[in-house]
Design an enzyme around this catalytic site. Structure first.
Site, mmCIF file in Angstrom:
data_model
loop_
_atom_site.group_PDB
_atom_site.id
_atom_site.type_symbol
_atom_site.label_atom_id
_atom_site.label_comp_id
_atom_site.label_asym_id
_atom_site.label_seq_id
_atom_site.Cartn_x
_atom_site.Cartn_y
_atom_site.Cartn_z
ATOM 1 N N GLY A 103 0.786 -1.227 0.000
ATOM 2 C CA GLY A 103 0.000 0.000 0.000
ATOM 3 C C GLY A 103 0.819 1.277 0.000
ATOM 4 N NE ARG A 153 -8.072 -12.892 -7.184
ATOM 5 C CZ ARG A 153 -7.693 -14.133 -7.492
ATOM 6 N NH1 ARG A 153 -6.472 -14.552 -7.165
ATOM 7 N NH2 ARG A 153 -8.509 -14.937 -8.111
ATOM 8 C CG HIS A 163 0.894 -2.547 -15.615
ATOM 9 N ND1 HIS A 163 0.618 -3.775 -15.062
ATOM 10 C CD2 HIS A 163 1.839 -2.765 -16.557
ATOM 11 C CE1 HIS A 163 1.357 -4.694 -15.658
ATOM 12 N NE2 HIS A 163 2.097 -4.113 -16.569
ATOM 13 C CD GLU A 218 4.315 2.073 -9.220
ATOM 14 O OE1 GLU A 218 3.505 1.878 -8.289
ATOM 15 O OE2 GLU A 218 4.835 1.149 -9.861
HETATM 16 N N1 NHR Z 1 -8.859 -6.264 -14.426
HETATM 17 C C1 NHR Z 1 -9.174 -5.934 -15.670
HETATM 18 N N2 NHR Z 1 -10.309 -6.433 -16.168
HETATM 19 N N3 NHR Z 1 -8.415 -5.136 -16.442
HETATM 20 C C2 NHR Z 1 -7.264 -4.662 -15.949
HETATM 21 O O1 NHR Z 1 -6.535 -3.881 -16.722
HETATM 22 C C3 NHR Z 1 -6.862 -4.987 -14.643
HETATM 23 C C4 NHR Z 1 -7.702 -5.812 -13.892
HETATM 24 C C5 NHR Z 1 -7.358 -6.196 -12.588
HETATM 25 C C6 NHR Z 1 -6.163 -5.800 -12.057
HETATM 26 C C7 NHR Z 1 -3.958 -4.724 -12.244
HETATM 27 C C8 NHR Z 1 -2.943 -5.555 -13.040
HETATM 28 C C9 NHR Z 1 -1.569 -4.914 -13.072
HETATM 29 O O2 NHR Z 1 -1.480 -3.680 -13.060
HETATM 30 C C10 NHR Z 1 -5.302 -5.013 -12.803
HETATM 31 C C11 NHR Z 1 -5.645 -4.578 -14.080
HETATM 32 C C12 NHR Z 1 -3.271 -8.920 -11.372
HETATM 33 C C13 NHR Z 1 -2.928 -9.783 -12.385
HETATM 34 C C14 NHR Z 1 -2.969 -11.285 -12.175
HETATM 35 O O3 NHR Z 1 -2.532 -12.044 -13.013
HETATM 36 C C15 NHR Z 1 -2.587 -9.248 -13.604
HETATM 37 C C16 NHR Z 1 -2.597 -7.891 -13.793
HETATM 38 C C17 NHR Z 1 -2.953 -7.024 -12.768
HETATM 39 C C18 NHR Z 1 -3.275 -7.536 -11.556
HETATM 40 N N4 NHR Z 1 -3.544 -11.766 -11.036
HETATM 41 C C19 NHR Z 1 -3.716 -13.156 -10.695
HETATM 42 C C20 NHR Z 1 -5.197 -13.558 -10.887
HETATM 43 O O4 NHR Z 1 -5.436 -14.767 -11.120
HETATM 44 C C21 NHR Z 1 -3.394 -13.427 -9.246
HETATM 45 C C22 NHR Z 1 -1.989 -13.086 -8.907
HETATM 46 C C23 NHR Z 1 -1.757 -13.025 -7.390
HETATM 47 O O5 NHR Z 1 -2.718 -13.194 -6.604
HETATM 48 O O6 NHR Z 1 -0.614 -12.787 -7.002
HETATM 49 O O7 NHR Z 1 -6.084 -12.691 -10.791
HETATM 50 O O8 NHR Z 1 -0.551 -5.617 -13.173
HETATM 51 C C1 GAR Z 2 3.191 -1.122 -7.495
HETATM 52 O O1 GAR Z 2 4.488 -1.103 -8.027
HETATM 53 C C2 GAR Z 2 2.173 -1.290 -8.592
HETATM 54 O O2 GAR Z 2 2.545 -0.663 -9.790
HETATM 55 C C3 GAR Z 2 2.171 -2.765 -8.759
HETATM 56 O O3 GAR Z 2 2.312 -3.313 -7.484
HETATM 57 C C4 GAR Z 2 2.984 -2.374 -6.648
HETATM 58 C C5 GAR Z 2 2.117 -2.115 -5.455
HETATM 59 O O4 GAR Z 2 2.844 -1.459 -4.479
HETATM 60 N N1 GAR Z 2 0.951 -3.218 -9.320
HETATM 61 C C6 GAR Z 2 0.837 -4.380 -9.886
HETATM 62 O O5 GAR Z 2 1.789 -5.108 -10.107
HETATM 63 C C7 GAR Z 2 -0.560 -4.727 -10.260
HETATM 64 N N2 GAR Z 2 -0.571 -6.039 -10.770
HETATM 65 P P1 GAR Z 2 2.119 -0.845 -3.218
HETATM 66 O O6 GAR Z 2 1.234 -1.918 -2.611
HETATM 67 O O7 GAR Z 2 3.238 -0.478 -2.295
HETATM 68 O O8 GAR Z 2 1.325 0.341 -3.664
#
Ligand code: NHR
Ligand code: GAR
Length: 223
Positions: free
Chosen positions: A13, A90, A108, A173
């Site tokens: 966070g 998620r 991201h 960020e």
């Molecule tokens: N949902 C949608 N529909 N579209 C996006 O652009 C999203 C989203 C949900 C989250 C954040 C994203 C990132 O910035 C985000 C963007 C999680 C995963 C993932 O693979 C991928 C991308 C992002 C967040 N999650 C796994 C899952 O099965 C779990 C991984 C874990 O729990 O560690 O959901 O990167």
């Molecule tokens: C951040 O670097 C963000 O860009 C990334 O996780 C970190 C969260 O840090 N997000 C993802 O990878 C989403 N899939 P924080 O919990 O310290 O804010």
């Protein structure tokens, strides 16, 4: 101007902390912080700032669709104008994303469209990139594919590891996300017909650049 915001987290966070430090409560009222993990340190940060917290564990739901329905129901109890993903891990269903279209933001850790998904820092290193960064974008059903609002850029150094590179990106960020969110919350940036507009004019597909915007914003902050 103040507007209600719900922030979703899964972990440390530090981006949430940047919102608390730079935007809360003058620019936006963070009305709740919701985590899918009970042990997320961001919950402590929120509690210390006096912000209500909720935990909704995805493991107690049969499938993604039912989790996302419960999540939307919980969020909507707080009647937010904006929903901010801050390290929320998620993937969200199309139904969820449609419900919050145009008022759902994500950060991201890559220069999108490069490196959607996970392990972005390692992949940038393996590709030999000289530059890396982070992107704030509107969330659409295409994972990390929604229209970009603003990007930060950092150099990749010769002795970087995924961790040192991740830390350099994360430092940016904390300026990038509050600034980009503030532009949205204030109404200067909006998603119009799938395209991002600033003050009514379309911006570049890669978004605005933090390093070009920072100077403009200096002196306008009241913190
Ligand atoms: N949902 C949608 N529909 N579209 C996006 O652009 C999203 C989203 C949900 C989250 C954040 C994203 C990132 O910035 C985000 C963007 C999680 C995963 C993932 O693979 C991928 C991308 C992002 C967040 N999650 C796994 C899952 O099965 C779990 C991984 C874990 O729990 O560690 O959901 O990167
Ligand atoms: C951040 O670097 C963000 O860009 C990334 O996780 C970190 C969260 O840090 N997000 C993802 O990878 C989403 N899939 P924080 O919990 O310290 O804010």
């Amino acid at each position: 101007m103040s507007c209600r915001t719900v922030i979703l987290i899964s972990g440390s966070g530090s981006n949430l902390q940047a919102f608390i430090d730079h935007l809360h409560p003058e620019q936006t009222d963070i009305v709740a912080v919701i985590s899918n993990r009970a042990d997320a340190y961001g919950l402590t940060r929120a509690a210390q700032a006096g912000i209500p917290t909720e935990v909704l564990d995805h493991r107690s739901f049969a499938d993604r669709a039912s989790y996302d329905r419960a999540l939307a129901e919980l969020i909507d109890r707080y009647q937010p104008g904006w929903v901010i993903l801050a390290g929320f891990m998620r993937i969200l269903t199309p139904e969820f994303v449609t419900h919050y279209q145009g008022r759902l933001l994500n950060i991201h850790p890559s220069l999108l469209p490069r490196y959607t998904g996970l392990h972005t820092h390692q992949r940038a290193l393996e590709a030999g990139d000289s530059e890396h960064g982070a992107t704030v974008h509107f969330v659409t059903e295409e994972l990390d594919g929604g229209p970009a609002i603003m990007q930060s850029h950092v150099p990749v150094l010769a002795d970087d590891t995924p961790d040192t590179l991740a830390e350099r990106v994360r430092q940016t960020e904390h300026q990038l996300y509050p600034l980009a969110a503030r532009l949205c919350i204030s109404g200067r940036v909006a998603l119009v017909d799938g395209q991002v507009q600033l003050d009514g004019s379309p911006i570049a597909p890669s978004g605005l650049r933090l390093d070009q915007f920072e100077t403009d914003m200096r002196g306008h902050r009241n913190d």
